[in-house]
Design a protein around this motif. Structure first.
Motif, PDB file in Angstrom:
ATOM      1  N   GLU A 116       0.832  -1.212   0.000  1.00  0.00           N
ATOM      2  CA  GLU A 116       0.000   0.000   0.000  1.00  0.00           C
ATOM      3  C   GLU A 116       0.861   1.255   0.000  1.00  0.00           C
ATOM      4  OE1 GLU A 116      -3.390   0.529   2.702  1.00  0.00           O
ATOM      5  OE2 GLU A 116      -3.122  -1.599   3.193  1.00  0.00           O
ATOM      6  N   VAL A 117       1.900   1.234   0.864  1.00  0.00           N
ATOM      7  CA  VAL A 117       2.793   2.389   0.951  1.00  0.00           C
ATOM      8  C   VAL A 117       3.489   2.611  -0.382  1.00  0.00           C
ATOM      9  CG1 VAL A 117       4.943   3.236   1.991  1.00  0.00           C
ATOM     10  CG2 VAL A 117       3.156   2.265   3.444  1.00  0.00           C
ATOM     11  N   ALA A 118       3.979   1.522  -0.968  1.00  0.00           N
ATOM     12  CA  ALA A 118       4.721   1.636  -2.223  1.00  0.00           C
ATOM     13  C   ALA A 118       3.842   2.204  -3.328  1.00  0.00           C
ATOM     14  CB  ALA A 118       5.266   0.270  -2.622  1.00  0.00           C
ATOM     15  N   GLU A 119       2.559   1.849  -3.314  1.00  0.00           N
ATOM     16  CA  GLU A 119       1.662   2.372  -4.346  1.00  0.00           C
ATOM     17  C   GLU A 119       1.364   3.844  -4.136  1.00  0.00           C
ATOM     18  OE1 GLU A 119      -1.728  -0.262  -4.444  1.00  0.00           O
ATOM     19  OE2 GLU A 119      -0.360  -1.890  -5.006  1.00  0.00           O
ATOM     20  N   ALA A 120       1.420   4.270  -2.862  1.00  0.00           N
ATOM     21  CA  ALA A 120       1.043   5.649  -2.556  1.00  0.00           C
ATOM     22  C   ALA A 120       2.146   6.660  -2.851  1.00  0.00           C
ATOM     23  CB  ALA A 120       0.624   5.756  -1.093  1.00  0.00           C
ATOM     24  N   VAL A 121       3.408   6.237  -2.837  1.00  0.00           N
ATOM     25  CA  VAL A 121       4.489   7.196  -3.081  1.00  0.00           C
ATOM     26  C   VAL A 121       5.348   6.765  -4.265  1.00  0.00           C
ATOM     27  CG1 VAL A 121       4.664   7.972  -0.675  1.00  0.00           C
ATOM     28  CG2 VAL A 121       6.061   6.066  -1.451  1.00  0.00           C
ATOM     29  N   ASP A 122       5.862   7.767  -4.996  1.00  0.00           N
ATOM     30  CA  ASP A 122       6.722   7.417  -6.123  1.00  0.00           C
ATOM     31  C   ASP A 122       8.197   7.665  -5.820  1.00  0.00           C
ATOM     32  OD1 ASP A 122       6.524  10.130  -6.059  1.00  0.00           O
ATOM     33  OD2 ASP A 122       6.052  10.397  -8.177  1.00  0.00           O
ATOM     34  N   LEU A 123       8.499   8.003  -4.559  1.00  0.00           N
ATOM     35  CA  LEU A 123       9.902   8.196  -4.170  1.00  0.00           C
ATOM     36  C   LEU A 123      10.631   6.856  -4.169  1.00  0.00           C
ATOM     37  CD1 LEU A 123      10.033  10.510  -1.014  1.00  0.00           C
ATOM     38  CD2 LEU A 123      10.742  11.069  -3.336  1.00  0.00           C
ATOM     39  N   PRO A 124      11.964   6.887  -4.304  1.00  0.00           N
ATOM     40  CA  PRO A 124      12.729   5.653  -4.110  1.00  0.00           C
ATOM     41  C   PRO A 124      12.472   5.129  -2.696  1.00  0.00           C
ATOM     42  CG  PRO A 124      14.110   7.359  -5.053  1.00  0.00           C
ATOM     43  CD  PRO A 124      12.820   8.015  -4.685  1.00  0.00           C
ATOM     44  N   LEU A 125      12.514   3.803  -2.543  1.00  0.00           N
ATOM     45  CA  LEU A 125      12.175   3.205  -1.254  1.00  0.00           C
ATOM     46  C   LEU A 125      13.346   2.448  -0.641  1.00  0.00           C
ATOM     47  CD1 LEU A 125       8.733   1.618  -2.199  1.00  0.00           C
ATOM     48  CD2 LEU A 125       9.079   3.675  -0.812  1.00  0.00           C
ATOM     49  N   ALA A 126      13.367   2.452   0.686  1.00  0.00           N
ATOM     50  CA  ALA A 126      14.239   1.547   1.421  1.00  0.00           C
ATOM     51  C   ALA A 126      13.324   0.787   2.368  1.00  0.00           C
ATOM     52  CB  ALA A 126      15.282   2.317   2.206  1.00  0.00           C
ATOM     53  N   VAL A 127      13.554  -0.514   2.507  1.00  0.00           N
ATOM     54  CA  VAL A 127      12.772  -1.304   3.457  1.00  0.00           C
ATOM     55  C   VAL A 127      13.729  -1.847   4.506  1.00  0.00           C
ATOM     56  CG1 VAL A 127      11.176  -3.214   3.776  1.00  0.00           C
ATOM     57  CG2 VAL A 127      11.258  -2.020   1.591  1.00  0.00           C
ATOM     58  N   CYS A 128      13.471  -1.498   5.757  1.00  0.00           N
ATOM     59  CA  CYS A 128      14.314  -2.013   6.832  1.00  0.00           C
ATOM     60  C   CYS A 128      13.534  -3.090   7.573  1.00  0.00           C
ATOM     61  CB  CYS A 128      14.700  -0.903   7.804  1.00  0.00           C
ATOM     62  SG  CYS A 128      15.645   0.422   7.028  1.00  0.00           S
ATOM     63  N   GLY A 129      14.243  -4.134   7.986  1.00  0.00           N
ATOM     64  CA  GLY A 129      13.603  -5.247   8.679  1.00  0.00           C
ATOM     65  C   GLY A 129      13.405  -4.950  10.156  1.00  0.00           C
ATOM     66  N   CYS A 130      13.204  -6.032  10.924  1.00  0.00           N
ATOM     67  CA  CYS A 130      12.864  -5.868  12.335  1.00  0.00           C
ATOM     68  C   CYS A 130      14.038  -6.221  13.249  1.00  0.00           C
ATOM     69  CB  CYS A 130      11.651  -6.717  12.682  1.00  0.00           C
ATOM     70  SG  CYS A 130      11.970  -8.485  12.540  1.00  0.00           S
ATOM     71  N   LYS A 131      15.209  -6.484  12.649  1.00  0.00           N
ATOM     72  CA  LYS A 131      16.444  -6.777  13.370  1.00  0.00           C
ATOM     73  C   LYS A 131      16.537  -8.210  13.877  1.00  0.00           C
ATOM     74  CE  LYS A 131      17.927  -2.135  14.536  1.00  0.00           C
ATOM     75  NZ  LYS A 131      18.333  -1.173  15.532  1.00  0.00           N
ATOM     76  N   ASN A 132      15.467  -9.006  13.699  1.00  0.00           N
ATOM     77  CA  ASN A 132      15.551 -10.409  14.075  1.00  0.00           C
ATOM     78  C   ASN A 132      15.955 -11.175  12.812  1.00  0.00           C
ATOM     79  OD1 ASN A 132      14.260 -13.200  14.017  1.00  0.00           O
ATOM     80  ND2 ASN A 132      14.072 -12.684  16.184  1.00  0.00           N
ATOM     81  N   VAL A 133      17.089 -11.865  12.854  1.00  0.00           N
ATOM     82  CA  VAL A 133      17.625 -12.410  11.596  1.00  0.00           C
ATOM     83  C   VAL A 133      16.720 -13.426  10.914  1.00  0.00           C
ATOM     84  CG1 VAL A 133      20.085 -11.906  11.855  1.00  0.00           C
ATOM     85  CG2 VAL A 133      19.161 -13.960  12.904  1.00  0.00           C
ATOM     86  N   GLU A 134      16.050 -14.297  11.696  1.00  0.00           N
ATOM     87  CA  GLU A 134      15.193 -15.302  11.050  1.00  0.00           C
ATOM     88  C   GLU A 134      13.971 -14.649  10.421  1.00  0.00           C
ATOM     89  OE1 GLU A 134      15.753 -16.174  14.617  1.00  0.00           O
ATOM     90  OE2 GLU A 134      17.656 -17.084  14.019  1.00  0.00           O
ATOM     91  N   LYS A 135      13.350 -13.764  11.217  1.00  0.00           N
ATOM     92  CA  LYS A 135      12.141 -13.108  10.698  1.00  0.00           C
ATOM     93  C   LYS A 135      12.484 -12.244   9.488  1.00  0.00           C
ATOM     94  CE  LYS A 135       7.708 -12.018  11.105  1.00  0.00           C
ATOM     95  NZ  LYS A 135       6.984 -11.789  12.339  1.00  0.00           N
ATOM     96  N   ASP A 136      13.629 -11.534   9.573  1.00  0.00           N
ATOM     97  CA  ASP A 136      14.025 -10.669   8.460  1.00  0.00           C
ATOM     98  C   ASP A 136      14.226 -11.463   7.174  1.00  0.00           C
ATOM     99  OD1 ASP A 136      13.807  -8.315   9.750  1.00  0.00           O
ATOM    100  OD2 ASP A 136      15.958  -7.897   9.928  1.00  0.00           O
ATOM    101  N   ALA A 137      14.756 -12.668   7.287  1.00  0.00           N
ATOM    102  CA  ALA A 137      14.983 -13.479   6.094  1.00  0.00           C
ATOM    103  C   ALA A 137      13.652 -13.676   5.369  1.00  0.00           C
ATOM    104  CB  ALA A 137      15.588 -14.828   6.476  1.00  0.00           C
ATOM    105  N   GLU A 138      12.621 -13.982   6.129  1.00  0.00           N
ATOM    106  CA  GLU A 138      11.304 -14.216   5.552  1.00  0.00           C
ATOM    107  C   GLU A 138      10.671 -12.903   5.062  1.00  0.00           C
ATOM    108  OE1 GLU A 138       8.804 -16.476   8.290  1.00  0.00           O
ATOM    109  OE2 GLU A 138       7.133 -15.170   7.717  1.00  0.00           O
ATOM    110  N   LEU A 139      10.742 -11.920   5.946  1.00  0.00           N
ATOM    111  CA  LEU A 139      10.102 -10.629   5.684  1.00  0.00           C
ATOM    112  C   LEU A 139      10.714  -9.922   4.475  1.00  0.00           C
ATOM    113  CD1 LEU A 139       7.956  -8.986   7.137  1.00  0.00           C
ATOM    114  CD2 LEU A 139       9.719  -8.037   8.603  1.00  0.00           C
ATOM    115  N   LEU A 140      12.048  -9.870   4.432  1.00  0.00           N
ATOM    116  CA  LEU A 140      12.703  -9.119   3.370  1.00  0.00           C
ATOM    117  C   LEU A 140      12.679  -9.881   2.048  1.00  0.00           C
ATOM    118  CD1 LEU A 140      15.608  -7.470   5.386  1.00  0.00           C
ATOM    119  CD2 LEU A 140      13.433  -6.463   4.686  1.00  0.00           C
ATOM    120  N   ASP A 141      12.565 -11.209   2.126  1.00  0.00           N
ATOM    121  CA  ASP A 141      12.374 -12.004   0.904  1.00  0.00           C
ATOM    122  C   ASP A 141      11.045 -11.605   0.277  1.00  0.00           C
ATOM    123  OD1 ASP A 141      12.071 -13.988  -1.022  1.00  0.00           O
ATOM    124  OD2 ASP A 141      11.296 -15.440   0.424  1.00  0.00           O
ATOM    125  N   LYS A 142      10.002 -11.588   1.095  1.00  0.00           N
ATOM    126  CA  LYS A 142       8.668 -11.225   0.580  1.00  0.00           C
ATOM    127  C   LYS A 142       8.616  -9.749   0.166  1.00  0.00           C
ATOM    128  CE  LYS A 142       6.258 -15.113   1.187  1.00  0.00           C
ATOM    129  NZ  LYS A 142       7.327 -15.999   0.712  1.00  0.00           N
TER     130      LYS A 142
END
Lengths: 313, 449
Positions: A116-142
């Motif tokens: 939703e956020v990505a559709e709302a803005v046309d600026l370049p994006l950075a996505v930061c994870g939650c700092k938990n390595v296992e969850k980030d692997a899943e989250l940042l993959d998706k």
């Protein structure tokens, strides 16, 4: 007899990495001199400033920042508003609600929000994870999958999850891979080597070599960045020529100097000013040490740092 | 630049008399070149040769001493461009600027605000060490001298920003014993200004329209025999000031151009032109890159907390870890019955751990051990953070007498100490914390829930 300046220009240069698409696309890095040494040679691309919001929305912001988002009822509203602040080059969304030790939001929920956020803005994006390595692997993959075509910075692959995130962000969905290490030049280099061995194009990698708040072991950050730039430029070390992106906000808005209320620390005075100056002074210091982009949170900090960059470049 | 043994040998008496303890003059010269012995060990080295040698081996950047008595401080004397090469020598000093063009109320308010920022952080006193007094000709000499007198009462090192020779002379009459800095030499007035500064025995700040004018003026002053100088990088533009500060420092240290080797004065207030957030950013920039004195328009806790923290970090010895004072630190309103948490005295560990513990909101006593300023695992590996040292520390500091709680949380990384600690500290319940500080908030909340 006037001063005779010797040039400190290098033959090597930092990789120039494009982030985002279309008119708002930015390029970070590309310089062949030390930070802001315009007297040696022109800086190819001025350092960039990102603004950070989180999946927690307004509830997650300190009071002194909430007022800048007046009228926003959702994270998407906030993203639009953030994109409109003076000096903002890119938008960073931190999915910290995914932390299993915190709110433990599901990956599906967070990715839906990210879309939703990505559709709302046309600026370049950075996505930061939650700092938990296992969850980030899943989250940042998706996240890499969800943002296909946006050429976004995926922050970040670490030693423990670089295979999943590197393969997803760098190989499958052609995003920019953030490589995060903990304030040590050797660790930074090793992770870059591992990512390239995985097949990720080194030209699509940015580094977060680790950061700290000014006063909190910041000397390690300075020396790591100084040494990374020295190796990249004077020794032409291609494994360290990736531009540096430093998320400052998540560090500075956690220390007591920034967040302690005036009621708790009356002699320290206004809390908002303390937070802003902590963010500004830390960001200025990492930029002078060699960061090619910083991620900040307070609109006033973004404005001041962006003005400082314009003045120096 | 280090002199080679052969260069020193050429200057030596070549007598091979052995009185210096070396078998030959050549051997002696080699030792001098390495810094193993002083040239003074040779009784026959001529004064001229010694002077030439001292000149050649002098550090590339001058150390300028300012202030008197317990306010004396050194500026400059740096030998490297990056802190990982070797320790920086003289930390950046901060000044607050006052102009004689301000009205009395504003001047009084600014002076009154200066002592407000004064605190201690890891054993270092943080305060505004200098006051920069700018002379505005439009306000007249009388007014300036009044301001100088008022500022002198605060007992800080003064920097007299005054390009009028006559006014500078009168101001120095008032305060020269406190060894202020006279920042007033220009390409036009440097000869007279230098005479005034030399007569008063104070360091002289040099300015110019650009780096070339500055360089030429410094060279002319050196030629006239004044090497007690500082360089004001000016307020033309932020870009110019940064270029001047970096280029001069680099030319001094890397290219051994001694005319560039003086401490710098950077007026960030003037550069930011009233934008206080930009001023904060610039104060940070010039603390990192080569400002010896950074002059701000204001210094509240907002500017100071990050700035002094940054300075403390940057100007530490890279080989010597920063330590906090061992002892009991009550957090979140703890009393003697609150739970105890222990860790090492490495400053970084202390800050991260105490920050997280404060965020937890749980009242507790943080007991900092004397672990030689090393991190948890390093000090454990070095035998400086073991069941033995912890129990010894508890006995020496009478922890059991001072605190009633008998619950002790130890760092997760030294979980292995649990059994031995229980044996050495009978009556205590030893609890193992998580490995990472970020997990402490939840852990402490759960523990005391």
């Amino acid at each position: 007899m006037p001063f005779t300046a010797k040039s400190g220009k290098f033959n090597a240069k930092i990789n120039a990495v494009e982030v985002g698409t279309g008119d708002k696309k930015i390029t970070i890095g590309g310089e062949n001199v030390l930070p802001f040494y315009t007297f040696d040679d022109a800086i190819a691309n001025a350092p960039k400033v990102g603004i950070e919001i989180t999946d927690g929305g307004l509830d997650n912001e300190p009071d002194c920042i909430k007022k800048y988002y007046e009228g926003c009822t959702s994270v998407v509203d906030m993203a639009k508003k953030a994109a409109s602040f003076e000096g903002v080059d890119f938008l960073s969304i931190r999915l910290e609600g995914g932390d299993p030790n915190g709110q433990n939001k599901s990956t599906e929920e967070l990715i839906a929000l990210l879309k939703e956020v990505a559709e709302a803005v046309d600026l370049p994006l950075a996505v930061c994870g939650c700092k938990n390595v296992e969850k980030d692997a899943e989250l940042l993959d998706k996240a890499s999958q969800a943002l296909e075509g946006r050429n976004a910075m995926i922050m970040a692959a670490k030693e423990d999850n670089y295979k999943t995130i590197g393969a997803s962000a760098g190989l499958a969905y052609k995003q920019i891979v953030g490589a995060e290490s903990a304030v040590d030049i050797n660790l930074a280099k090793q992770l870059n080597v591992l990512l390239t061995q995985l097949g990720v194009n080194g030209q699509s990698v940015v580094m977060n070599v680790g950061t700290a708040t000014a006063g909190y072991g910041f000397e390690y950050v300075v020396s790591t960045m100084d040494r990374v730039k020295a190796a990249a430029l004077s020794q032409s070390d291609a494994t360290l020529q990736m531009p540096i992106v430093t998320p400052v906000a998540s560090e500075v808005w956690a220390v007591k100097e920034s967040v302690a209320s005036e009621a708790d620390m009356p002699e320290w005075g206004d809390q908002e000013e303390r937070g802003i100056d902590m963010e500004i002074e830390t960001a200025a210091a990492v930029l002078v040490s060699g960061s090619n982009a910083v991620i900040l949170r307070h609109p006033e900090s973004v404005k001041a740092i962006s003005k400082m960059i314009k003045e120096l470049v | 630049m280090a002199l080679k043994g052969l260069d020193i040998f050429k200057l030596s008496p070549k007598k091979n008399c052995k009185e210096c303890g070396s078998p030959t003059c050549m051997a002696f010269s080699m030792k001098v070149a390495q810094g193993a012995v002083s040239v003074d060990a040779c009784p026959y080295f001529s004064e001229d040769a010694k002077a030439a040698l001292n000149e050649a081996t002098a550090p590339p950047m001058k150390t300028i001493k300012v202030g008197a008595g317990d306010k004396e401080m050194s500026l400059g004397g740096e030998t490297v461009l990056f802190r990982h090469e070797k320790t920086y020598v003289s930390k950046t000093r901060y000044a607050v600027a006052i102009c004689s063009c301000m009205d009395d109320a504003e001047i009084d308010a600014k002076l009154a605000a200066i002592p407000k920022v004064d605190y201690e952080r890891i054993g270092e006193r943080m305060f505004v060490e200098m006051i920069y007094l700018n002379y505005a000709p439009s306000a007249g000499a009388e007014k300036y001298l009044e301001v100088v007198k008022k500022a002198a009462a605060l007992d800080r090192v003064l920097v007299l920003g005054c390009t009028d020779v006559e006014v500078a002379k009168q101001a120095l009459e008032l305060v020269k014993d406190s060894k202020p800095i006279l920042n007033g030499a220009t390409p036009e007035n440097y000869a007279e200004m230098s005479a005034v500064a030399t007569a008063a025995g104070v360091a002289l700040g040099v300015r110019g329209a650009d780096i070339n004018e500055i360089y030429d003026t410094v060279a002319a002053l050196e030629k006239a025999g004044n090497k007690n100088l500082l360089i004001d990088v000016g307020v033309n533009s932020i870009k110019d000031a940064f270029a001047t500060a970096v280029q001069l420092r680099r030319a001094a240290i890397k290219d051994n151009d001694r005319t560039c080797g003086y401490p710098s004065i950077v007026r960030v207030g003037g550069l930011a032109q009233g934008d206080k957030h930009l001023q904060a950013a610039l104060a940070s920039v010039f603390t990192m890159k080569y400002g010896s004195i950074v002059v701000l328009d204001q210094m509240t806790y907002a500017e100071a907390l990050p700035l002094y923290g940054l300075r403390q970090n940057i100007f530490t010895d890279p080989q010597k870890p920063m330590k906090v004072e061992p002892g009991i630190y009550p957090l979140n309103g703890a009393d003697e019955n609150s739970i105890c948490v222990t860790t090492v005295d490495f400053a970084l560990t202390y800050f991260v751990v105490s920050g997280e513990l404060e965020r937890s909101g749980v009242p507790l006593n943080l007991i900092i051990n004397d672990a030689g300023g090393l991190s948890v695992l390093t000090s454990w590996a070095a035998g400086k953070f073991s069941a033995g040292t912890i129990s010894k520390f508890f006995a020496e500091h009478d922890i059991e007498g001072k605190l009633k709680s008998r619950k002790l949380v130890i760092p997760g990384k030294v979980a292995v100490l649990k059994g031995e600690l229980e044996a050495k500290l009978p009556g205590w319940e030893i609890i193992i914390a998580p490995n990472e500080a970020v997990q402490l908030v939840k852990f402490m909340k759960d523990l005391t829930a």
